[in-house]
Design a protein around this motif. Structure first.
Motif, PDB file in Angstrom:
ATOM      1  N   PHE A  79     -48.382   2.873  51.603  1.00 18.57           N
ATOM      2  CA  PHE A  79     -48.331   3.947  52.443  1.00 18.57           C
ATOM      3  C   PHE A  79     -47.011   3.895  53.235  1.00 18.57           C
ATOM      4  O   PHE A  79     -46.275   2.605  53.398  1.00 18.57           O
ATOM      5  N   HIS A  80     -46.365   5.154  53.728  1.00 19.29           N
ATOM      6  CA  HIS A  80     -45.214   5.078  54.724  1.00 19.29           C
ATOM      7  C   HIS A  80     -45.450   5.913  55.693  1.00 19.29           C
ATOM      8  O   HIS A  80     -46.177   6.975  55.705  1.00 19.29           O
ATOM      9  N   THR A  81     -44.853   5.631  57.036  1.00 24.59           N
ATOM     10  CA  THR A  81     -45.246   6.431  58.267  1.00 24.59           C
ATOM     11  C   THR A  81     -43.687   6.979  58.688  1.00 24.59           C
ATOM     12  O   THR A  81     -42.789   6.214  58.628  1.00 24.59           O
ATOM     13  N   LEU A  82     -43.868   8.006  59.335  1.00 30.54           N
ATOM     14  CA  LEU A  82     -42.719   8.741  60.030  1.00 30.54           C
ATOM     15  C   LEU A  82     -43.392   9.298  61.303  1.00 30.54           C
ATOM     16  O   LEU A  82     -44.382   9.756  61.617  1.00 30.54           O
ATOM     17  N   LEU A  83     -42.278   9.364  62.319  1.00 29.75           N
ATOM     18  CA  LEU A  83     -42.507   9.863  63.675  1.00 29.75           C
ATOM     19  C   LEU A  83     -41.139  10.762  63.625  1.00 29.75           C
ATOM     20  O   LEU A  83     -40.157  10.696  63.655  1.00 29.75           O
ATOM     21  N   ILE A  84     -41.567  12.203  64.140  1.00 29.42           N
ATOM     22  CA  ILE A  84     -40.606  13.239  64.450  1.00 29.42           C
ATOM     23  C   ILE A  84     -40.026  13.070  65.909  1.00 29.42           C
ATOM     24  O   ILE A  84     -41.049  13.192  66.861  1.00 29.42           O
ATOM     25  N   ASN A  85     -38.951  12.939  66.121  1.00 24.86           N
ATOM     26  CA  ASN A  85     -38.561  12.592  67.513  1.00 24.86           C
ATOM     27  C   ASN A  85     -37.517  13.565  67.690  1.00 24.86           C
ATOM     28  O   ASN A  85     -36.207  13.387  67.648  1.00 24.86           O
ATOM     29  N   GLY A  86     -37.791  14.896  67.891  1.00 26.93           N
ATOM     30  CA  GLY A  86     -36.648  15.898  68.292  1.00 26.93           C
ATOM     31  C   GLY A  86     -36.189  16.132  66.818  1.00 26.93           C
ATOM     32  O   GLY A  86     -36.806  16.359  65.792  1.00 26.93           O
ATOM     33  N   ASN A  87     -34.619  15.998  66.754  1.00 22.39           N
ATOM     34  CA  ASN A  87     -34.115  16.395  65.525  1.00 22.39           C
ATOM     35  C   ASN A  87     -33.768  14.968  64.714  1.00 22.39           C
ATOM     36  O   ASN A  87     -33.014  14.851  63.835  1.00 22.39           O
ATOM     37  N   VAL A  88     -34.433  13.962  65.312  1.00 24.67           N
ATOM     38  CA  VAL A  88     -34.169  12.599  64.658  1.00 24.67           C
ATOM     39  C   VAL A  88     -35.553  12.158  64.042  1.00 24.67           C
ATOM     40  O   VAL A  88     -36.546  12.505  64.508  1.00 24.67           O
ATOM     41  N   LEU A  89     -35.460  11.539  62.762  1.00 27.58           N
ATOM     42  CA  LEU A  89     -36.693  11.128  62.038  1.00 27.58           C
ATOM     43  C   LEU A  89     -36.786   9.532  61.889  1.00 27.58           C
ATOM     44  O   LEU A  89     -35.765   9.154  61.649  1.00 27.58           O
ATOM     45  N   GLU A  90     -37.673   9.179  62.649  1.00 27.18           N
ATOM     46  CA  GLU A  90     -37.912   7.858  62.943  1.00 27.18           C
ATOM     47  C   GLU A  90     -38.978   7.138  61.755  1.00 27.18           C
ATOM     48  O   GLU A  90     -39.858   7.646  61.897  1.00 27.18           O
ATOM     49  N   THR A  91     -38.532   6.159  61.004  1.00 26.50           N
ATOM     50  CA  THR A  91     -39.376   5.574  59.895  1.00 26.50           C
ATOM     51  C   THR A  91     -40.115   4.826  60.962  1.00 26.50           C
ATOM     52  O   THR A  91     -39.787   3.854  61.774  1.00 26.50           O
ATOM     53  N   TYR A 103     -36.431   7.005  49.198  1.00 25.69           N
ATOM     54  CA  TYR A 103     -35.934   8.210  48.800  1.00 25.69           C
ATOM     55  C   TYR A 103     -36.990   9.387  49.171  1.00 25.69           C
ATOM     56  O   TYR A 103     -36.416  10.425  49.609  1.00 25.69           O
ATOM     57  N   ASN A 104     -38.381   9.192  49.297  1.00 22.18           N
ATOM     58  CA  ASN A 104     -39.079  10.247  49.576  1.00 22.18           C
ATOM     59  C   ASN A 104     -38.993  10.448  51.177  1.00 22.18           C
ATOM     60  O   ASN A 104     -39.333  11.504  51.687  1.00 22.18           O
ATOM     61  N   MET A 105     -38.670   9.286  52.028  1.00 21.22           N
ATOM     62  CA  MET A 105     -38.318   9.565  53.378  1.00 21.22           C
ATOM     63  C   MET A 105     -37.384  10.454  53.698  1.00 21.22           C
ATOM     64  O   MET A 105     -37.119  11.203  54.422  1.00 21.22           O
ATOM     65  N   THR A 106     -36.207  10.169  52.836  1.00 20.50           N
ATOM     66  CA  THR A 106     -34.873  10.806  52.840  1.00 20.50           C
ATOM     67  C   THR A 106     -35.178  12.222  52.486  1.00 20.50           C
ATOM     68  O   THR A 106     -34.595  13.191  53.235  1.00 20.50           O
ATOM     69  N   LYS A 107     -35.857  12.575  51.345  1.00 21.77           N
ATOM     70  CA  LYS A 107     -36.098  13.786  50.873  1.00 21.77           C
ATOM     71  C   LYS A 107     -36.851  14.738  52.081  1.00 21.77           C
ATOM     72  O   LYS A 107     -36.724  15.724  52.173  1.00 21.77           O
ATOM     73  N   TYR A 108     -37.810  13.978  53.178  1.00 20.81           N
ATOM     74  CA  TYR A 108     -38.677  14.591  53.967  1.00 20.81           C
ATOM     75  C   TYR A 108     -37.335  15.090  54.946  1.00 20.81           C
ATOM     76  O   TYR A 108     -37.554  16.134  55.641  1.00 20.81           O
ATOM     77  N   GLY A 109     -36.670  14.152  55.291  1.00 20.59           N
ATOM     78  CA  GLY A 109     -35.509  14.472  56.315  1.00 20.59           C
ATOM     79  C   GLY A 109     -34.685  15.421  55.963  1.00 20.59           C
ATOM     80  O   GLY A 109     -34.474  16.488  56.693  1.00 20.59           O
ATOM     81  N   ILE A 110     -34.224  15.691  54.813  1.00 18.74           N
ATOM     82  CA  ILE A 110     -33.357  16.536  54.101  1.00 18.74           C
ATOM     83  C   ILE A 110     -34.158  18.109  54.332  1.00 18.74           C
ATOM     84  O   ILE A 110     -33.597  18.941  54.907  1.00 18.74           O
ATOM     85  N   GLU A 111     -35.246  18.114  53.823  1.00 18.59           N
ATOM     86  CA  GLU A 111     -36.071  19.378  53.509  1.00 18.59           C
ATOM     87  C   GLU A 111     -36.367  19.777  54.617  1.00 18.59           C
ATOM     88  O   GLU A 111     -36.422  21.111  54.909  1.00 18.59           O
ATOM     89  N   ASN A 112     -36.598  18.949  55.980  1.00 18.28           N
ATOM     90  CA  ASN A 112     -36.757  19.455  57.002  1.00 18.28           C
ATOM     91  C   ASN A 112     -35.727  19.729  58.184  1.00 18.28           C
ATOM     92  O   ASN A 112     -35.941  19.877  59.514  1.00 18.28           O
ATOM     93  N   GLN A 113     -34.523  19.383  57.391  1.00 11.30           N
ATOM     94  CA  GLN A 113     -33.438  19.559  58.293  1.00 11.30           C
ATOM     95  C   GLN A 113     -33.282  18.876  59.365  1.00 11.30           C
ATOM     96  O   GLN A 113     -32.547  19.184  60.648  1.00 11.30           O
ATOM     97  N   PHE A 114     -33.683  17.451  59.532  1.00  6.55           N
ATOM     98  CA  PHE A 114     -33.359  16.464  60.321  1.00  6.55           C
ATOM     99  C   PHE A 114     -31.706  16.197  60.409  1.00  6.55           C
ATOM    100  O   PHE A 114     -31.142  16.117  59.441  1.00  6.55           O
ATOM    101  N   LYS A 115     -31.134  15.790  61.600  1.00  5.37           N
ATOM    102  CA  LYS A 115     -29.764  15.411  61.681  1.00  5.37           C
ATOM    103  C   LYS A 115     -29.603  13.741  61.200  1.00  5.37           C
ATOM    104  O   LYS A 115     -28.430  13.562  60.443  1.00  5.37           O
ATOM    105  N   LYS A 116     -30.674  13.041  61.500  1.00  2.00           N
ATOM    106  CA  LYS A 116     -30.319  11.358  60.933  1.00  2.00           C
ATOM    107  C   LYS A 116     -31.848  10.950  60.730  1.00  2.00           C
ATOM    108  O   LYS A 116     -32.845  11.603  61.461  1.00  2.00           O
ATOM    109  N   ILE A 117     -31.793  10.061  60.060  1.00  2.00           N
ATOM    110  CA  ILE A 117     -33.131   9.039  59.874  1.00  2.00           C
ATOM    111  C   ILE A 117     -32.822   7.473  60.439  1.00  2.00           C
ATOM    112  O   ILE A 117     -31.887   7.011  59.918  1.00  2.00           O
ATOM    113  N   ILE A 118     -33.749   6.977  61.286  1.00  2.00           N
ATOM    114  CA  ILE A 118     -33.524   5.829  61.748  1.00  2.00           C
ATOM    115  C   ILE A 118     -34.372   5.077  60.826  1.00  2.00           C
ATOM    116  O   ILE A 118     -35.544   5.089  60.854  1.00  2.00           O
ATOM    117  N   PHE A 119     -33.821   3.963  60.007  1.00  2.00           N
ATOM    118  CA  PHE A 119     -34.610   3.157  59.051  1.00  2.00           C
ATOM    119  C   PHE A 119     -34.829   1.755  59.613  1.00  2.00           C
ATOM    120  O   PHE A 119     -35.568   0.941  59.087  1.00  2.00           O
TER     121      PHE A 119
END
Length: 389
Positions: A286-298, A319-335
């Motif tokens: 499993f993986h988890t994500l938190l939506i923090n404004g226009n930033v996606l936090e892993t 790759y899947n976390m990146t796909k989620y970030g792109i498709e939902n138009q986040f500015k950046k992903i904190i890995f």
């Protein structure tokens, strides 16, 4: 706890030990950072690691709340393991030192995540006063523990971007030891990418082949976002998968409680995403994500190690976390700051962050720079550059 006055004539701070005590307008001040909002703080209050106690700090100008901050106390004596991956003499010595000279640790900031998430203000505050505030908060919480016959060994101020660290060192942090550990891996997403196909098309041939190979390996895996009731029904398995990864990390200061992920989903709902990876109907990762404004936090993840090796599960998660970030138009992903090389291979870039640390024993603190350098594992890694020139 009682109110404390800062060097500013009109400023003060108050430390709270419960969410129920917080000022009514707390979330208005914390609006820009999900990790300081009460919905997340309730997750910590109700499912924090067993060796952690949280403190919530309100900063006031006259009687008006202008800032909020988080501090965490960790009792490392209650930790089952500091990490089992590196079984060597240096690790044994490091663990002995931590148990005997650093078992009571206070963090100004959030020790559970990577990034500058320790405080936020609703107005411009200069770094002179921020440095005063952080040190005075640390003193106040240390005093709170001394009254309970517990001496804080280590005080750490966690995760500052370089420009902030430079400014803090000009003021009250000038004599506090600054350290840099592994960088935070951050992926600034190209706004021209609208789908994952756009992202993959930007790879050089080598990394496009890597993507195709990873996807093929994972063809039998079903990936789906889990609802709250599904997280609850899979809670034991989710925890086992998390715990396997966590205990094999090179160093730990906490382990999550078993109900942490269900509590997270209950409190944050659509703001928290947990994706399960199933093989023949069995949860294997499993993986988890938190939506923090226009930033996606892993956030935290877990997997069955045998399946991960066979199916390239971890790489597919990235790759899947990146796909989620792109498709939902986040500015950046904190890995975050683990697995640096593989994260760079999917496009994340290293961003150095600083922390500050001191020991309450003046003799030990005098040599904190030498001690820290000897105990902190050195990491050599090669940054990958996956995109076309």
């Amino acid at each position: 706890m009682e109110r404390f006055f800062l060097a500013l004539e009109t400023a003060s701070f108050k430390i709270y030990t419960s969410i129920s005590q917080l000022p009514a307008n707390w979330d208005k001040i914390a609006v820009s950072n999900a990790f300081l909002q009460t919905s997340y703080l309730k997750v910590l209050e109700e499912s924090a690691p067993v060796n952690m106690q949280c403190f919530y700090i309100g900063i006031f100008e006259n009687s008006e709340l202008i800032g909020v901050a988080l501090a965490q106390y960790l009792n490392l004596n209650r930790l089952e393991s500091f990490g089992e991956r590196d079984n060597c003499l240096k690790t044994v010595i490091r663990n002995f030192v931590f148990k005997n000279f650093a078992s009571h640790a206070l963090f100004l900031g959030n020790n559970m995540i990577t990034g500058q998430n320790g405080y936020v203000f609703n107005k411009e505050i200069d770094f002179k006063h921020i440095s005063e505030l952080l040190l005075q908060c640390a003193d106040a919480i240390s005093l709170y523990f001394r009254k309970q016959k517990t001496n804080i060994h280590i005080v750490s101020f966690k995760d500052f971007y370089q420009h902030c660290a430079v400014e803090l060192k000009k003021h009250n942090f000038s004599n506090v030891y600054e350290f840099n550990t592994q960088p935070n891996m951050i992926f600034e997403l190209d706004p021209n990418w609208k789908t994952s196909n756009d992202y993959v098309a930007s790879f050089s041939k080598k990394y496009r082949d890597q993507f195709k190979r990873a996807q093929k390996k994972c063809e039998e895996i079903e990936v789906r976002e889990l609802r709250f009731d599904e997280i609850v029904s899979n809670e034991e398995r989710i925890y086992d998968l998390y715990h396997h990864v966590a205990k094999n990390a090179p160093f730990n200061t906490f382990f999550l409680s078993k109900n942490h992920f269900s509590m997270f989903k209950k409190q944050l709902q659509d703001q928290f995403v947990l994706c399960g990876y199933f093989l023949n109907g069995k949860l294997v990762g499993f993986h988890t994500l938190l939506i923090n404004g226009n930033v996606l936090e892993t956030y935290f993840l877990g997997y069955d190690n045998h399946i991960q090796k066979e199916k390239m599960l971890y790489l597919n998660m990235l790759y899947n976390m990146t796909k989620y970030g792109i498709e939902n138009q986040f500015k950046k992903i904190i890995f975050g700051r683990t697995a640096l090389e593989i994260k760079s291979s999917i496009g994340a870039q290293p961003v150095m962050m600083s922390g500050f640390i001191y020991h309450s024993n003046s003799f030990i603190n005098k040599y904190i720079n030498r001690i820290f350098k000897r105990l902190e594992p050195t990491l050599e890694w090669q940054q990958r550059h996956p995109f076309k020139d």
